[in-house]
Design an enzyme around this catalytic site. Structure first.
Site, PDB file in Angstrom:
ATOM      1  N   SER A  31       0.766  -1.336   0.072  1.00 38.51           N
ATOM      2  CA  SER A  31      -0.196   0.143  -0.116  1.00 38.51           C
ATOM      3  C   SER A  31       0.668   1.245  -0.281  1.00 38.51           C
ATOM      4  CB  SER A  31      -0.927  -0.143   1.176  1.00 38.51           C
ATOM      5  OG  SER A  31      -2.064  -1.001   0.934  1.00 38.51           O
TER       6      SER A  31
ATOM      7  N   LYS B  64       0.557   3.163  -2.997  1.00 37.42           N
ATOM      8  CA  LYS B  64      -0.756   4.250  -3.203  1.00 37.42           C
ATOM      9  C   LYS B  64      -0.765   5.769  -3.182  1.00 37.42           C
ATOM     10  CE  LYS B  64      -3.854   0.745  -1.022  1.00 37.42           C
ATOM     11  NZ  LYS B  64      -4.665   0.394   0.431  1.00 37.42           N
TER      12      LYS B  64
ATOM     13  N   TYR C  16      -4.472  -2.539  -9.608  1.00 37.86           N
ATOM     14  CA  TYR C  16      -4.365  -2.368  -8.307  1.00 37.86           C
ATOM     15  C   TYR C  16      -3.483  -3.526  -7.615  1.00 37.86           C
ATOM     16  CZ  TYR C  16      -5.266  -2.693  -3.346  1.00 37.86           C
ATOM     17  OH  TYR C  16      -5.293  -2.403  -1.966  1.00 37.86           O
TER      18      TYR C  16
ATOM     19  N   TYR D 246      -4.077   3.635   8.195  1.00 34.82           N
ATOM     20  CA  TYR D 246      -5.483   3.135   8.448  1.00 34.82           C
ATOM     21  C   TYR D 246      -6.096   3.749   9.762  1.00 34.82           C
ATOM     22  CZ  TYR D 246      -3.233   0.339   4.673  1.00 34.82           C
ATOM     23  OH  TYR D 246      -2.644   0.310   3.545  1.00 34.82           O
TER      24      TYR D 246
ATOM     25  N   VAL E 211       1.416  -3.658   3.905  1.00 33.71           N
ATOM     26  CA  VAL E 211       1.438  -4.916   4.645  1.00 33.71           C
ATOM     27  C   VAL E 211       2.456  -5.758   4.323  1.00 33.71           C
ATOM     28  CG1 VAL E 211      -1.029  -4.809   5.107  1.00 33.71           C
ATOM     29  CG2 VAL E 211      -0.004  -6.034   2.946  1.00 33.71           C
TER      30      VAL E 211
END
Length: 311
Positions: free
Chosen positions: A64, A67, A191, A243, A261
């Site tokens: 991530s 992103k 993605y 998050y 992760v």
């Protein structure tokens, strides 16, 4: 003036001695195989000085953290129109939660949770075949770091496609609300492949320099994005980059940061440094256990927190 190199080396030695290292992301089979004893750190200062320690040159799956780069690309394509499809608020929920999508008409809370990043991938996909969109993200990341050795780990990408049922549910749900413009399998393909980009701490810290330098990239010699947009991406990293652990990270570290992760974290000390840490063991919220401790100690010793130095 602090000796940043000595601080980085000291932190790496300290992290090697920490016993509680978290748990690797075993729901993605290739990530489950990574040695939890690994730790790397890279700090690139505004003047170009690069300080490395531990496994700083070992590639890992950035997941991530990617992103940040895809968001930058999407904003370059559609500008603030992106915010009609993705929010800018912390979710307070797990990174792969579907709950809020139902009550908020398929609009993800922010671009750093999985649902938001899938919409961003849909934006990057516009006008391209999936393979072309993936190549564009990879080219952009290589250009930011000034390193063509950065690659997509196809083994990881295929594993994510084979196990990403919750992400498929998120994508289908948003498609039902009209917030995905391309077939679900195409948006998910982009993605999964962006998440499978493999980089070392050195490469990741180099790629993040534009967010340290108000949108400018020493690698390309020009402006990647405007200073205002760089500031806003940093703000989103601070409020949403970890998050439902973003508040805790801001409290402990006090820097804009984006976790993955795979155990990586990209952190930005505006006008001072771009920092990457990697330790594959995760805490209960999916963020690197040792990486967070390392960043906390780095900020304590440098005074780089955006909220002011420690006393």
């Amino acid at each position: 003036m602090s000796d940043i190199g000595a601080i980085v080396r000291d932190i790496a030695r300290e992290m090697a001695a920490v016993a509680q290292r978290g748990r690797v992301a075993d729901y993605i089979p290739p990530l489950a195989e990574v040695d939890p004893a690994r730790f790397g750190i890279a700090v690139v200062e505004a003047d170009g000085a690069c300080h490395l320690a531990g496994d700083a040159d070992m590639p890992f799956s950035i997941q991530s953290v990617s992103k940040v780069f895809s968001l930058t690309l999407a904003l370059g394509k559609v500008g603030d129109a992106l915010w009609q499809r993705v929010g800018r608020e912390p979710s307070g929920s797990a990174f792969n939660s579907i709950v809020q999508l139902e009550t908020e008409s398929g609009i993800p809370r922010n671009p750093f949770i999985n649902a938001g990043a899938i919409v961003v991938s849909d934006v990057v996909l516009a006008g391209h075949q999936p393979r072309e969109a993936i190549a564009e993200i990879l080219r952009f990341t290589r250009a930011l770091a000034g390193d063509d050795a950065i690659f997509v780990d196809e083994h990881v990408a295929q594993a994510e496609q084979g196990t990403g049922f919750r992400n498929a549910a998120l994508a289908n749900y948003m498609r039902a609300f009209g917030n995905l413009r391309h077939p679900v399998e195409q948006a998910l393909g982009v993605y999964f492949h962006q998440c499978a980009i493999a980089m070392s701490c050195r490469q990741l810290a180099l790629a993040g320099r534009y967010l340290m330098l108000a949108g400018r990239s020493p690698a390309t010699g020009g402006s990647v994005i405007s200073a205002a947009r760089a500031r806003r991406i940093n703000a989103l990293m601070m409020t949403c980059g970890h998050y439902d652990g973003s508040g805790e990270f801001a409290y402990r570290v006090g820097l804009p940061g984006k976790s993955g992760v795979g155990g990586g974290i990209l952190a930005i000390a505006p006008a001072r440094a771009s920092i990457a840490v990697w330790s594959p063991g995760l805490n209960e919220r999916g963020n690197s256990e040792i990486g967070t401790i390392a960043l906390e100690r780095l900020v304590q010793r440098t005074g780089w927190s955006v909220f002011g130095p420690s006393y």
